[in-house]
Design an enzyme around this catalytic site. Sequence first.
Site, PDB file in Angstrom:
ATOM      1  N   GLU A 130       0.827  -1.192   0.000  1.00  0.00           N
ATOM      2  CA  GLU A 130       0.000   0.000   0.000  1.00  0.00           C
ATOM      3  C   GLU A 130       0.865   1.248   0.000  1.00  0.00           C
ATOM      4  O   GLU A 130       1.875   1.335   0.692  1.00  0.00           O
ATOM      5  CB  GLU A 130      -0.907   0.004   1.233  1.00  0.00           C
ATOM      6  CG  GLU A 130      -1.685  -1.296   1.314  1.00  0.00           C
ATOM      7  CD  GLU A 130      -2.990  -1.168   2.053  1.00  0.00           C
ATOM      8  OE1 GLU A 130      -3.366  -0.040   2.435  1.00  0.00           O
ATOM      9  OE2 GLU A 130      -3.635  -2.203   2.236  1.00  0.00           O
ATOM     10  N   CYS A 172       3.416   8.441   0.870  1.00  0.00           N
ATOM     11  CA  CYS A 172       3.746   7.581   2.011  1.00  0.00           C
ATOM     12  C   CYS A 172       4.067   6.190   1.457  1.00  0.00           C
ATOM     13  O   CYS A 172       3.237   5.557   0.809  1.00  0.00           O
ATOM     14  CB  CYS A 172       2.558   7.551   2.973  1.00  0.00           C
ATOM     15  SG  CYS A 172       2.847   6.500   4.393  1.00  0.00           S
ATOM     16  N   CYS A 179       4.546  -6.419   9.159  1.00  0.00           N
ATOM     17  CA  CYS A 179       5.586  -5.895  10.044  1.00  0.00           C
ATOM     18  C   CYS A 179       5.760  -6.840  11.229  1.00  0.00           C
ATOM     19  O   CYS A 179       4.793  -7.412  11.726  1.00  0.00           O
ATOM     20  CB  CYS A 179       5.195  -4.508  10.553  1.00  0.00           C
ATOM     21  SG  CYS A 179       6.497  -3.744  11.549  1.00  0.00           S
ATOM     22  N   CYS A 183       3.534  -3.467  17.267  1.00  0.00           N
ATOM     23  CA  CYS A 183       3.009  -2.388  18.104  1.00  0.00           C
ATOM     24  C   CYS A 183       1.508  -2.645  18.275  1.00  0.00           C
ATOM     25  O   CYS A 183       0.815  -2.968  17.310  1.00  0.00           O
ATOM     26  CB  CYS A 183       3.264  -1.038  17.454  1.00  0.00           C
ATOM     27  SG  CYS A 183       5.025  -0.782  17.135  1.00  0.00           S
ATOM     28  N   CYS A 186      -1.334  -0.779  16.107  1.00  0.00           N
ATOM     29  CA  CYS A 186      -1.134  -0.631  14.662  1.00  0.00           C
ATOM     30  C   CYS A 186      -1.743  -1.794  13.890  1.00  0.00           C
ATOM     31  O   CYS A 186      -1.516  -2.959  14.219  1.00  0.00           O
ATOM     32  CB  CYS A 186       0.361  -0.556  14.374  1.00  0.00           C
ATOM     33  SG  CYS A 186       0.772  -0.603  12.621  1.00  0.00           S
ATOM     34  N   CYS A 404      -2.426   6.872   8.963  1.00  0.00           N
ATOM     35  CA  CYS A 404      -1.368   6.138   9.674  1.00  0.00           C
ATOM     36  C   CYS A 404      -1.929   4.929  10.391  1.00  0.00           C
ATOM     37  O   CYS A 404      -2.932   5.024  11.090  1.00  0.00           O
ATOM     38  CB  CYS A 404      -0.761   7.004  10.767  1.00  0.00           C
ATOM     39  SG  CYS A 404       0.160   8.364  10.168  1.00  0.00           S
TER      40      CYS A 404
HETATM   41  N1  SAH Z   1       7.282   1.132  11.203  1.00  0.00           N
HETATM   42  C1  SAH Z   1       7.671   2.482  11.204  1.00  0.00           C
HETATM   43  C2  SAH Z   1       7.036   3.270  10.087  1.00  0.00           C
HETATM   44  C3  SAH Z   1       5.598   2.961   9.750  1.00  0.00           C
HETATM   45  S1  SAH Z   1       4.414   3.345  11.006  1.00  0.00           S
HETATM   46  C4  SAH Z   1       7.390   3.116  12.546  1.00  0.00           C
HETATM   47  O1  SAH Z   1       6.692   2.527  13.353  1.00  0.00           O
HETATM   48  O2  SAH Z   1       7.894   4.193  12.785  1.00  0.00           O
HETATM   49  C5  SAH Z   1       4.281   5.104  10.818  1.00  0.00           C
HETATM   50  C6  SAH Z   1       3.689   5.831  12.011  1.00  0.00           C
HETATM   51  O3  SAH Z   1       2.311   5.481  12.168  1.00  0.00           O
HETATM   52  C7  SAH Z   1       4.385   5.488  13.317  1.00  0.00           C
HETATM   53  O4  SAH Z   1       4.788   6.657  13.984  1.00  0.00           O
HETATM   54  C8  SAH Z   1       3.305   4.767  14.105  1.00  0.00           C
HETATM   55  O5  SAH Z   1       3.476   4.985  15.474  1.00  0.00           O
HETATM   56  C9  SAH Z   1       2.037   5.371  13.539  1.00  0.00           C
HETATM   57  N2  SAH Z   1       0.847   4.540  13.728  1.00  0.00           N
HETATM   58  C10 SAH Z   1       0.749   3.203  13.697  1.00  0.00           C
HETATM   59  N3  SAH Z   1      -0.519   2.804  13.904  1.00  0.00           N
HETATM   60  C11 SAH Z   1      -1.261   3.931  14.072  1.00  0.00           C
HETATM   61  C12 SAH Z   1      -2.637   4.186  14.290  1.00  0.00           C
HETATM   62  N4  SAH Z   1      -3.523   3.198  14.382  1.00  0.00           N
HETATM   63  N5  SAH Z   1      -3.043   5.455  14.391  1.00  0.00           N
HETATM   64  C13 SAH Z   1      -2.160   6.475  14.257  1.00  0.00           C
HETATM   65  N6  SAH Z   1      -0.841   6.297  14.030  1.00  0.00           N
HETATM   66  C14 SAH Z   1      -0.390   5.038  13.938  1.00  0.00           C
HETATM   67 FE1  SF4 Z   2       5.428  -1.942  12.497  1.00  0.00          FE
HETATM   68 FE2  SF4 Z   2       3.149  -0.622  12.858  1.00  0.00          FE
HETATM   69 FE3  SF4 Z   2       4.970  -0.697  14.815  1.00  0.00          FE
HETATM   70 FE4  SF4 Z   2       5.485   0.731  12.611  1.00  0.00          FE
HETATM   71  S1  SF4 Z   2       3.851   1.116  14.093  1.00  0.00           S
HETATM   72  S2  SF4 Z   2       6.863  -0.688  13.652  1.00  0.00           S
HETATM   73  S3  SF4 Z   2       4.439  -0.536  11.055  1.00  0.00           S
HETATM   74  S4  SF4 Z   2       3.851  -2.450  13.962  1.00  0.00           S
END
Ligand code: SAH
Ligand code: SF4
Length: 412
Positions: A130, A172, A179, A183, A186, A404
Amino acid sequence: MQTERMPLEAPKQATQPGTATDSGKDSDFSILDSPRPEAASALFGLSFERLSVVCAKIETQPYRAKQLAEALYRGWIGDLGELTTWPKALRERLASDGYRVGLPEIVQTFRSADGTERYLIAGDDEKTVETVWMPEGDDGESGDGSEAGESPAVGAEESAAGPAPHRRATICVSSQIGCAVNCQFCLTAKLGIQRNLSAGEIAGQVVAVLKRQGAKIGRDRINLVFMGMGEPFLNYDEFMAAARLLVAEVGVAESRMTVSTSGIVPGILRFAAEKVRPKLAISLNASNDEVRERIMPVTRKWDIGDVLDAVRQVPLRPKERVTFEYVLLGGVNDRLEHADEVAALLRRANLPSKVNLIVWNPGPGIEFRKPEAGDAAAFQRRLIERGIPAFVRKPRGLDIFAACGQLKRTVS
Ligand code: SAH
Ligand code: SF4
């Protein structure tokens, strides 16, 4: 610390086969997995040096490599038939040696009411990644000390007289399918890690989108954020190869690119030694290790102090600031005392920094809640009062799940 509803494990009903569990301690966050080998015959993604080797193999003159690079990375050709600077016989020789252009293709587009577009882009197998196009960006680059954070120039808006002379947009880009970092807030994490993307698949997302949009590097103000699916620093070599290609061949300025990491320390340390590198964003998301460990299990491997120590090794350019992203989760990390703690942490870190606040975007099976109305603004004000530049990221493309953490909605 005030915490509420902080799941230690991903909710059971959303767990899919192959999904990583809460295993920050035991996971092998190795950087060096390679993408699938079949990508070898794709020309798109090869550096100029490697294109020169291809040209030598088919016994053609070195200047042909320059023409080939020009066609791939500036001309954005879709197949070898469009390589018109080469005679037909030579193009056929290239094809019969098993080479093809291999520019990733947009297979599906979702358009938001706000102009944001989300694409599914096919690489070399049936899997899609994506990528998101955000006209006018989402203010994520504001105040990071680079030209990418400036406001649009006068005349950039569309007028009755016709299209704008130049446009401003942010793309983006994804670095992996799924991944491994898990987290808890996410959606991409729900997929687990499926595979790394190759350099061509990463840089190819950018070119496929620029081509669709009729955008032009140089004329238009295009910023790239490596903040789509995946953890770029767990696919370090391919990610950096893509970044180098985008700078050297596609012509994107390094100051217009930002890579975001969840805090993979060996990756940050390698990044610190790069000659050409995008700007750096760190997903901080919590004001102390206790809260961070619960929402980002990777903290057990590298805590906030380890991450900040590594970030301090990155030689910043004049005026450059490191961005700290902070997803606001209602009742978990969004209280004013958390803002005070973030400010104290960043002041102690003694790093030129700024904070990007992101209001959490919900996803199915993820048990957090959004902050209450006004909480994001109050958090931002508190950080600013404490001397930390802070911005609230504009949510883009919510209606098409392009925001995000919403990527890979389509899988469910
Ligand atoms: N994996 C990398 C880059 C992709 S995630 C990272 O984690 O930095 C990009 C951003 O989206 C990160 O700052 C993450 O904390 C944020 N993010 C992930 N899930 C989210 C959500 N459900 N709502 C808002 N931001 C989110
Ligand atoms: Fe992976 Fe989502 Fe955590 Fe970024 S925020 S490191 S994409 S699990």
